[in-house]
Design an enzyme around this catalytic site. Structure first.
Site, short mmCIF file in Angstrom:
data_model
loop_
_atom_site.label_atom_id
_atom_site.label_comp_id
_atom_site.label_asym_id
_atom_site.label_seq_id
_atom_site.Cartn_x
_atom_site.Cartn_y
_atom_site.Cartn_z
N VAL A 61 -4.89 0.32 -19.49
CA VAL A 61 -5.87 0.30 -18.70
C VAL A 61 -7.18 1.03 -18.69
O VAL A 61 -8.06 -0.07 -18.39
CB VAL A 61 -5.17 -0.70 -18.16
N SER A 139 -2.78 -0.90 -2.79
CA SER A 139 -2.00 -0.52 -1.66
C SER A 139 -2.29 -0.15 0.00
O SER A 139 -3.15 -0.48 0.08
CB SER A 139 -1.61 1.41 -2.14
N TYR A 152 -6.44 8.21 -4.70
CA TYR A 152 -4.76 7.03 -5.40
C TYR A 152 -5.60 5.91 -4.29
O TYR A 152 -6.05 5.19 -4.31
CB TYR A 152 -3.62 7.39 -4.49
N VAL A 153 -5.62 6.85 -3.13
CA VAL A 153 -6.65 5.67 -1.51
C VAL A 153 -7.93 5.36 -1.44
O VAL A 153 -8.07 4.50 -1.92
CB VAL A 153 -6.28 6.61 -0.04
N LYS A 156 -7.49 2.46 -4.62
CA LYS A 156 -6.91 1.52 -4.28
C LYS A 156 -7.41 0.91 -3.07
O LYS A 156 -7.88 -0.83 -3.17
CB LYS A 156 -5.38 1.16 -3.99
N1 LIG Z 1 6.40 0.95 -5.37
C1 LIG Z 1 5.31 0.48 -4.31
O1 LIG Z 1 6.20 1.70 -3.00
C2 LIG Z 1 3.85 1.28 -4.04
C3 LIG Z 1 3.04 1.06 -2.52
C4 LIG Z 1 1.65 0.43 -2.91
C5 LIG Z 1 1.54 0.09 -4.33
N2 LIG Z 1 2.65 0.15 -5.45
C6 LIG Z 1 1.39 -0.40 -6.58
O2 LIG Z 1 2.03 -1.11 -7.58
C7 LIG Z 1 1.54 -1.55 -8.59
C8 LIG Z 1 3.15 -1.34 -9.46
O3 LIG Z 1 3.41 0.29 -9.29
P1 LIG Z 1 5.85 0.48 -9.03
O4 LIG Z 1 6.13 0.61 -8.40
O5 LIG Z 1 6.13 -1.03 -9.59
O6 LIG Z 1 5.20 0.80 -9.93
P2 LIG Z 1 6.28 1.63 -11.63
O7 LIG Z 1 5.80 2.68 -12.53
O8 LIG Z 1 7.48 1.55 -11.50
O9 LIG Z 1 5.45 0.87 -12.45
C9 LIG Z 1 3.95 0.65 -13.09
C10 LIG Z 1 3.76 0.12 -14.21
O10 LIG Z 1 2.08 0.65 -14.68
C11 LIG Z 1 2.27 1.36 -15.99
N3 LIG Z 1 1.09 1.88 -16.65
C12 LIG Z 1 0.54 3.07 -15.52
N4 LIG Z 1 -0.71 3.39 -15.95
C13 LIG Z 1 -0.71 2.92 -16.32
C14 LIG Z 1 -1.75 2.45 -17.64
N5 LIG Z 1 -2.52 3.42 -17.96
N6 LIG Z 1 -2.10 1.88 -18.56
C15 LIG Z 1 -0.97 0.68 -18.88
N7 LIG Z 1 -0.07 0.56 -17.95
C16 LIG Z 1 0.29 1.85 -16.96
C17 LIG Z 1 3.49 2.38 -16.32
O11 LIG Z 1 3.67 2.62 -17.08
C18 LIG Z 1 4.82 1.71 -15.41
O12 LIG Z 1 5.37 0.82 -16.13
C19 LIG Z 1 1.11 0.87 -8.83
O13 LIG Z 1 -0.58 -0.18 -8.97
C20 LIG Z 1 0.79 0.85 -7.36
O14 LIG Z 1 0.13 1.32 -7.05
C21 LIG Z 1 3.55 0.93 -5.38
#
Ligand SMILES: NC(=O)c1ccc[n+]([C@@H]2O[C@H](COP(=O)([O-])OP(=O)(O)OC[C@H]3O[C@@H](n4cnc5c(N)ncnc54)[C@H](O)[C@@H]3O)[C@@H](O)[C@H]2O)c1
Length: 248
Positions: A61, A139, A152-153, A156
């Protein structure tokens, strides 16, 4: 509900994967975008085996050109893109003094610019159809702050701002734009951070949540699917907490 065409980023894993499943169950055609091509392919094959229309694209992305080509291919294959969920994201834990220009740029390029470009590319179809739904995954750290995560913060926080800006710009065109800022979701990203010792483990964090557990991806996906439905047409520009009663 009408069958639509959805693009989900980060759809190979975690929250994005859960969202792709929910949107497919709702009858929509789903394009699963992820830098993890084999993971996205496996997820799309699973959806296709269940009778859904699904296709995978290996795409970073942070690469605008690749996103432009991918959105054009999805449009040709399935039709106008009227649902967009942006879940692709990365995190990093670095003290402020250790955030190099390269680290800063990379986190911002993926989490913020990548989200913006997807939203920008989806708008023309939504305007033409007079209907659109966007959900960004931000987030809760952008609401509360978090140590060792300034990059990161900031990214987001930018996503939350983008969501509100798009919501206002396109509210009168039938397009809603909302964000879900998760707190603790049991995904590979969160488990990895726990295993590295960057944050406490999922079990420890989950016990701190008022409902007594971490979220699972489907908790976020269920709300996302609702926000992408016809019934959610009067909800826009909102930060929808799906956090078991807490944010940290
Ligand atoms: N898991 C948590 O507790 C949590 C908390 C707050 C926010 N988030 C946010 O939720 C979203 C999903 O996270 P998740 O926990 O499912 O993580 P995850 O790592 O399981 O999934 C994230 C997916 O994004 C893909 N990805 C990463 N960089 C990419 C790029 N440059 N281009 C295309 N794909 C890319 C990865 O390959 C992965 O499949 C993220 O944006 C994360 O910041 C997660």
């Amino acid at each position: 509900m009408s069958a639509r065409v959805a693009v989900v980023t980060g759809a190979a894993s975690g929250i994005g994967l859960g969202v792709a499943l929910r949107l497919a169950e709702a009858g929509h055609a789903v394009a699963l975008l992820d830098r993890d091509g084999p993971g996205a392919e496996a997820a799309a094959a699973d959806l296709t085996a269940r009778g859904s229309r699904a296709v995978a694209y290996e795409v970073d992305v942070a690469d605008r050109g690749a996103l432009e080509r991918t959105f054009a291919e999805v449009r040709t294959r399935f039709g106008p893109i009227t649902i967009l969920v942006t879940s692709a994201g990365i995190e990093s834990f670095d003290a402020v003094a250790d955030i190099t220009p390269e680290k800063w740029d990379h986190i911002l390029a993926v989490n913020l610019t990548g989200t913006f470009v997807c939203m920008q590319l989806a708008v023309p179809d939504m305007l033409a159809e007079g209907w659109g739904r966007m959900v960004t995954i931000s987030s809760s750290s952008a609401q509360s702050g978090a140590p060792h995560m300034a990059h990161y913060v900031a990214s987001k926080g930018g996503v939350i701002g983008l969501t509100k800006a798009f919501a206002r710009e396109f509210a009168s065109a039938g397009i809603t734009v909302n964000t879900i800022p998760p707190t603790i979701v049991d995904t590979p990203m969160a488990r990895h951070a726990g295993e590295k010792g960057d944050v406490p483990s999922i079990d420890v964090l989950g016990a701190m949540v008022p409902v007594g557990r971490a979220a699972v991806p489907d908790d976020i996906a269920a709300t996302t699917a609702f926000l992408c439905s016809d019934d959610a047409g009067y909800i826009t520009g909102q930060i929808i907490g799906v956090n078991g009663g807490m944010y940290i």
